[in-house]
Design a protein around this motif. Structure first.
Motif, PDB file in Angstrom:
ATOM      1  N   SER A  40       0.839  -1.206   0.000  1.00 21.69           N
ATOM      2  CA  SER A  40       0.000   0.000   0.000  1.00 21.69           C
ATOM      3  C   SER A  40       0.871   1.252   0.000  1.00 21.69           C
ATOM      4  O   SER A  40       1.704   1.430   0.902  1.00 21.69           O
ATOM      5  N   PRO A  41       0.702   2.158  -0.959  1.00 24.91           N
ATOM      6  CA  PRO A  41       1.591   3.325  -1.048  1.00 24.91           C
ATOM      7  C   PRO A  41       1.358   4.366   0.033  1.00 24.91           C
ATOM      8  O   PRO A  41       2.249   5.163   0.335  1.00 24.91           O
ATOM      9  N   THR A  42       0.155   4.397   0.617  1.00 25.10           N
ATOM     10  CA  THR A  42      -0.151   5.440   1.602  1.00 25.10           C
ATOM     11  C   THR A  42      -0.034   4.960   3.041  1.00 25.10           C
ATOM     12  O   THR A  42      -0.327   5.713   3.966  1.00 25.10           O
ATOM     13  N   VAL A  43       0.367   3.710   3.233  1.00 27.09           N
ATOM     14  CA  VAL A  43       0.503   3.162   4.579  1.00 27.09           C
ATOM     15  C   VAL A  43       1.973   3.204   4.984  1.00 27.09           C
ATOM     16  O   VAL A  43       2.824   2.623   4.305  1.00 27.09           O
ATOM     17  N   GLY A  44       2.258   3.884   6.069  1.00 28.03           N
ATOM     18  CA  GLY A  44       3.625   4.030   6.514  1.00 28.03           C
ATOM     19  C   GLY A  44       4.105   2.886   7.377  1.00 28.03           C
ATOM     20  O   GLY A  44       3.334   2.017   7.791  1.00 28.03           O
ATOM     21  N   ALA A  45       5.397   2.912   7.665  1.00 28.82           N
ATOM     22  CA  ALA A  45       6.003   1.846   8.448  1.00 28.82           C
ATOM     23  C   ALA A  45       5.402   1.764   9.848  1.00 28.82           C
ATOM     24  O   ALA A  45       5.202   0.670  10.384  1.00 28.82           O
ATOM     25  N   ALA A  46       5.104   2.921  10.451  1.00 34.72           N
ATOM     26  CA  ALA A  46       4.548   2.922  11.808  1.00 34.72           C
ATOM     27  C   ALA A  46       3.193   2.233  11.848  1.00 34.72           C
ATOM     28  O   ALA A  46       2.885   1.480  12.779  1.00 34.72           O
ATOM     29  N   THR A  47       2.371   2.487  10.825  1.00 38.50           N
ATOM     30  CA  THR A  47       1.045   1.869  10.770  1.00 38.50           C
ATOM     31  C   THR A  47       1.156   0.355  10.614  1.00 38.50           C
ATOM     32  O   THR A  47       0.456  -0.407  11.296  1.00 38.50           O
ATOM     33  N   VAL A  48       2.026  -0.077   9.705  1.00 40.51           N
ATOM     34  CA  VAL A  48       2.198  -1.522   9.499  1.00 40.51           C
ATOM     35  C   VAL A  48       2.785  -2.172  10.746  1.00 40.51           C
ATOM     36  O   VAL A  48       2.378  -3.275  11.142  1.00 40.51           O
TER      37      VAL A  48
END
Length: 466
Positions: free
Chosen positions: A408-416
């Motif tokens: 997902s291009p809009t999901v950052g590392a912190a979210t994942v």
């Protein structure tokens, strides 16, 4: 770690964890159906008690499998939206069929089986559990057809307008050669897992002199099932290896850490070194075996990593098309090794229990190996899936869509990272629940005639009491 690496870890953890339940559910459904069939045909109450006993274990595993499978659907949308967009048109058909046909088939008739004791005619009630087994098998096929498309994409065209895959032939997807052989291999592994459960649970009670009349036949059933399944996984795995070599030559080369093309090619049972092609310290090799696994001939030619890399650069453009070789090398061997070890335990068990014999206290090693055999099938299956998925890298859809372009291009590392931690913790809780319920039910053993848990003759039974 960036979002891509974290998303891959999340996918790997959730997928392997979910797959611990799948083979056991498939295999136990059919073994339970077989035990109930024996009861209906013979009227032997021992078969009825073993049916209800292992049916209870099947239900626990089925429920947890459904719970962990739901997470799989959500993570595609959360962490892999580009992948979902690309494969949606192709995946929609087999997964819809799986959900609307196979899953509803197994869940509907599972409900009838649970609540149909003493309410349905014997043979109709028996048909319910067989239909549950057929439903689990159909579910496996449609899901494997979707996964096989990632390994060998067929029946589609690239839509230039949407830059996604557009389905052109559902028949090509469902009859994909990769799907057919993967299905056979998976079903064999499912019976390996279910047979191992019968061995472990039966051996635990028999070692203590409990429920001998009921569980000695199930011990023998488990031993025969594991031995037959081990042979079936070897045969189907051999076919799978040859198809894999033709479709993904890099995966077979990485499985051996073979960097240079060889004819014939040897197979290393064990290697000490970095597996980078230049620093092998010591290796135990069997001449010609890799050639046979890849081509069917002990003198066949097997391409090396360097040559396949050069060919794929010429075909797909600049980049590295080599997976993590140590992972593919060791997962391939651990998959084979744990499967063969399970077969050896089954063969020894059949010998020591032949002609009505039961191993005595001096055979402590046999009882211990029977108890530990439960771990062998899940370990073999897990390493098999790790090899299958990791060996395909850097592709999520081989030759079509790279893994780096699937996240997902809009999901950052912190979210994942947050979802990875939450899902791992959730699965940890579910693991405690699963193990606790399974141990409690397994240690309780089959209900005995006249016990509190057994209903009186003619009294309605709601299925299984915990």
């Amino acid at each position: 770690m960036n979002a891509l690496i974290l998303a891959r870890w999340q996918f790997g953890i959730t997928t392997v964890y979910h797959f611990l339940f799948v083979p056991l559910t498939i295999g136990l459904a059919f073994l339970t159906a077989g035990l109930q069939t024996a009861w209906v045909r013979t009227g032997n109450e021992h078969y009825l008690r073993s049916t209800k006993f292992f049916g209870k274990l099947f239900l626990i595993n089925f429920a947890l499998g459904v719970a962990t499978g739901i997470v799989q659907e959500f993570q595609f949308g959360m962490a892999w939206s580009e992948y979902s967009r690309f494969v949606g048109d192709v995946f929609g058909a087999p997964l819809a069929i799986e959900g609307l046909l196979a899953f509803f088939l197994e869940s509907t008739f599972l409900g009838l089986w649970i609540f149909g004791w003493d309410r349905l005619p014997k043979r109709l009630h028996l048909a319910c559990i067989w239909l549950v087994g057929i439903g689990t098998m159909l579910s496996a096929y449609f899901i494997l057809a979707a996964n096989a498309w990632m390994q060998h994409p067929v029946g589609f065209v690239l839509d230039p307008a949407t830059r996604s895959a557009r389905l052109t032939s559902i028949w090509a997807v469902l009859t994909n050669s990769t799907a057919v052989v993967a299905f056979a291999h998976t079903i064999a592994g499912a019976f390996l897992a279910a047979g191992a459960l019968l061995i472990t649970v039966s051996a635990w009670h028999l070692r203590r002199g409990r429920n001998t009349d009921t569980l000695r036949p199930t011990l023998r059933l488990g031993l025969w099932t594991v031995l037959a399944a081990c042979l079936a996984t070897a045969v189907t795995g051999d076919i799978d290896g040859k198809i894999m070599t033709a479709q993904q030559p890099m995966k077979m080369a990485a499985a051996e850490a073979q960097y240079h093309t060889s004819q014939p090619a040897s197979f290393s049972l064990f290697t000490i070194g970095s597996l980078d092609g230049d620093s092998e310290v010591w290796s135990v090799r069997v001449p010609g075996v890799l050639s046979f696994l890849a081509t069917g001939s002990f003198h066949g030619k097997v391409e090396g990593i360097d040559d396949v890399q050069a060919a794929e650069v010429a075909k797909y453009g600049p980049g590295t098309y080599i997976p993590v070789v140590p992972v593919t090398y060791w997962s391939f061997r651990l998959m084979i090794g744990f499967g063969m070890l399970a077969g050896a335990v089954a063969a020894a068990g059949l010998w020591f229990t032949r002609r009505g014999r039961t191993p005595g206290p001096e055979r402590r090693w046999f009882w211990r190996s029977a108890l530990w055999s439960l771990a062998l099938a899940p370990l073999a299956a897990s390493f098999g899936w790790i090899f299958t998925e990791m060996g395909r890298q850097p592709w999520s859809v081989f030759g079509v869509l790279a893994t780096r372009d699937s996240v997902s291009p809009t999901v950052g590392a912190a979210t994942v990272a947050t979802s990875l931690i939450v899902l791992t913790a959730l699965y940890g809780v579910l693991a405690v629940v699963e193990v606790g319920l399974m141990l409690r039910a397994a240690k309780h053993g089959p209900e005995q005639p006249g016990s509190e848990g057994a209903a009186a003759e003619g009294e309605p039974q709601l299925g299984f009491a915990y």
